[in-house]
Design an enzyme around this catalytic site. Structure first.
Site, PDB file in Angstrom:
ATOM      1  N   ASP A 189      -7.747  -2.376  14.266  1.00 27.81           N
ATOM      2  CA  ASP A 189      -9.136  -2.635  13.854  1.00 27.81           C
ATOM      3  C   ASP A 189      -9.226  -3.812  12.892  1.00 27.81           C
ATOM      4  O   ASP A 189     -10.263  -4.027  12.269  1.00 27.81           O
ATOM      5  CB  ASP A 189      -9.761  -1.377  13.232  1.00 27.81           C
ATOM      6  CG  ASP A 189      -9.054  -0.935  11.953  1.00 27.81           C
ATOM      7  OD1 ASP A 189      -8.067  -1.595  11.546  1.00 27.81           O
ATOM      8  OD2 ASP A 189      -9.487   0.065  11.351  1.00 27.81           O
ATOM      9  N   ASP A 197       0.826  -1.205   0.000  1.00 29.83           N
ATOM     10  CA  ASP A 197       0.000   0.000   0.000  1.00 29.83           C
ATOM     11  C   ASP A 197       0.862   1.257   0.000  1.00 29.83           C
ATOM     12  O   ASP A 197       2.088   1.190   0.123  1.00 29.83           O
ATOM     13  CB  ASP A 197      -0.964  -0.006   1.200  1.00 29.83           C
ATOM     14  CG  ASP A 197      -0.289  -0.401   2.517  1.00 29.83           C
ATOM     15  OD1 ASP A 197       0.959  -0.441   2.558  1.00 29.83           O
ATOM     16  OD2 ASP A 197      -1.000  -0.656   3.501  1.00 29.83           O
ATOM     17  N   HIS A 208      -7.385  -4.239  10.128  1.00 30.23           N
ATOM     18  CA  HIS A 208      -7.076  -4.000   8.719  1.00 30.23           C
ATOM     19  C   HIS A 208      -5.776  -4.675   8.306  1.00 30.23           C
ATOM     20  O   HIS A 208      -4.838  -4.778   9.086  1.00 30.23           O
ATOM     21  CB  HIS A 208      -7.089  -2.505   8.370  1.00 30.23           C
ATOM     22  CG  HIS A 208      -5.937  -1.690   8.857  1.00 30.23           C
ATOM     23  ND1 HIS A 208      -6.048  -0.782   9.885  1.00 30.23           N
ATOM     24  CD2 HIS A 208      -4.655  -1.616   8.451  1.00 30.23           C
ATOM     25  CE1 HIS A 208      -4.883  -0.188  10.077  1.00 30.23           C
ATOM     26  NE2 HIS A 208      -4.016  -0.685   9.226  1.00 30.23           N
ATOM     27  N   GLU A 210      -9.684  -1.428   5.231  1.00 30.13           N
ATOM     28  CA  GLU A 210     -10.367  -1.144   6.479  1.00 30.13           C
ATOM     29  C   GLU A 210     -11.614  -2.027   6.602  1.00 30.13           C
ATOM     30  O   GLU A 210     -12.051  -2.624   5.614  1.00 30.13           O
ATOM     31  CB  GLU A 210     -10.764   0.339   6.519  1.00 30.13           C
ATOM     32  CG  GLU A 210      -9.582   1.310   6.449  1.00 30.13           C
ATOM     33  CD  GLU A 210      -8.805   1.405   7.766  1.00 30.13           C
ATOM     34  OE1 GLU A 210      -8.902   0.499   8.610  1.00 30.13           O
ATOM     35  OE2 GLU A 210      -8.086   2.412   7.935  1.00 30.13           O
TER      36      GLU A 210
HETATM   37  C1  GLP Z   1      -0.483   0.358   8.693  1.00 30.56           C
HETATM   38  C2  GLP Z   1      -0.159  -0.407   7.386  1.00 30.56           C
HETATM   39  C3  GLP Z   1      -0.424  -1.883   7.541  1.00 30.56           C
HETATM   40  C4  GLP Z   1       0.127  -2.326   8.870  1.00 30.56           C
HETATM   41  C5  GLP Z   1      -0.668  -1.736   9.998  1.00 30.56           C
HETATM   42  C6  GLP Z   1      -0.106  -2.011  11.366  1.00 30.56           C
HETATM   43  O1  GLP Z   1      -1.502   1.263   8.584  1.00 30.56           O
HETATM   44  N1  GLP Z   1      -0.832   0.064   6.230  1.00 30.56           N
HETATM   45  O2  GLP Z   1       0.161  -2.589   6.448  1.00 30.56           O
HETATM   46  O3  GLP Z   1       0.030  -3.732   8.987  1.00 30.56           O
HETATM   47  O4  GLP Z   1      -0.925  -0.374   9.807  1.00 30.56           O
HETATM   48  O5  GLP Z   1       0.957  -1.157  11.668  1.00 30.56           O
HETATM   49  P1  GLP Z   1       2.043  -1.475  12.754  1.00 30.56           P
HETATM   50  O6  GLP Z   1       2.795  -2.663  12.243  1.00 30.56           O
HETATM   51  O7  GLP Z   1       2.918  -0.271  12.835  1.00 30.56           O
HETATM   52  O8  GLP Z   1       1.313  -1.780  14.003  1.00 30.56           O
END
Ligand code: GLP
Length: 261
Positions: free
Chosen positions: A137, A68, A139, A144
């Site tokens: 959440d 992404d 995702h 989302e």
């Molecule tokens: C972000 C990314 C995701 C990631 C998630 C968790 O928004 N787009 O790919 O898995 O949030 O982030 P973190 O690993 O910093 O907890």
């Protein structure tokens, strides 16, 4: 069912996942890696860089597709996922920059950026191993709650929760972009192997929902239950909401030696 592996800490998780990716690259020197951002996969990228260097693995032909990207950040912004992937993955591993793709989040041509990205993944023959984190959440990527299981790469609006969660990377919450471009759940499910990592108590509910909850668009991570080869590597805290934890430990401890991750 996904295979659940409970490890002591992030470093152990990173080393385990990295070993399996090194084996993949040895078998398939032009393997296609699906690259996640966020803080979760950093231990894996560090372990992978160390193993690649120590074992002198040729990664010059390895290809990659990021999950992404934010929409509308100026080119070269340090928190753009293009910059993060370059800094955390491409440079430490010594990958060939032209073989590593990130969705195009610049406003110019954004209407067809999703379709272009899908076409590029298909042309590469698909993703061999997709690394995933999970949001609080549920995702995955930036899909989302409510995202279709059939979704492909497209522009989405971030939830307020995700913008709050990601505000730590920006001067203020208002600086977190409103929109993103993300591989869809359908795109992710086409990858041949999913490796989802999660650490800390804050992820326990999302992990439990993804692994044991109903398969529902309300919890995008639950899409992994539809995948024939999904591995979930978690620390004790992230595993703490799982009902069948004893069985997962038992199954992993008694796993036939010939079965890989
Ligand atoms: C972000 C990314 C995701 C990631 C998630 C968790 O928004 N787009 O790919 O898995 O949030 O982030 P973190 O690993 O910093 O907890």
């Amino acid at each position: 069912m996904a295979e659940i592996v409970v490890v002591s800490d992030q470093q152990a998780a990173g080393e385990l996942a990295a070993e399996s990716i090194v084996e993949l690259i040895r078998r398939t020197p032009d393997a296609v890696l699906g690259l996640a951002t966020g803080s979760t996969p950093l231990a894996l990228y560090r372990a992978l860089a160390a193993q690649v260097a120590a074992q002198d693995v040729d990664v010059s032909r390895v290809r990659g597709f990021a999950l992404d990207e934010y929409v509308g950040l100026p080119e070269g912004h340090p928190e753009s996922y293009r910059a993060v992937i370059t800094r955390e993955v491409v440079e430490p591993l010594g990958l060939t920059p032209s073989l590593i793709h990130v969705p195009n989040g610049s406003s110019e041509g954004i209407e067809h950026a999703g379709a272009d990205y899908e076409a590029a993944i298909l042309a590469a023959g698909g993703v061999d191993v997709q690394i995933l984190g999970i949001g609080t959440d549920g995702h995955i990527g930036f899909n989302e709650p409510g995202s279709s299981f059939a979704s492909v790469t497209r522009v989405k609006t971030l939830t307020e929760q995700t913008r709050r969660d990601n505000a730590r990377f920006f001067p203020t919450e208002a600086d977190v972009p409103m929109h993103c471009i993300t591989q869809g759940l359908g795109t992710i499910l086409r990858a041949r192997h999913l490796v989802l990592l999660a650490f800390g108590e804050g992820k326990a509910a999302a992990v439990a929902g993804a692994v044991e909850g109903p398969v529902t668009a309300s919890n995008p991570g639950s899409a992994i239950q539809l995948h024939p080869h999904a591995t979930v590597i978690v620390d004790e805290a992230a595993a703490s909401g799982l009902h069948n934890l004893d069985y997962y430990r038992y199954a992993y401890a008694n796993k036939p030696a010939w079965q890989k991750l």
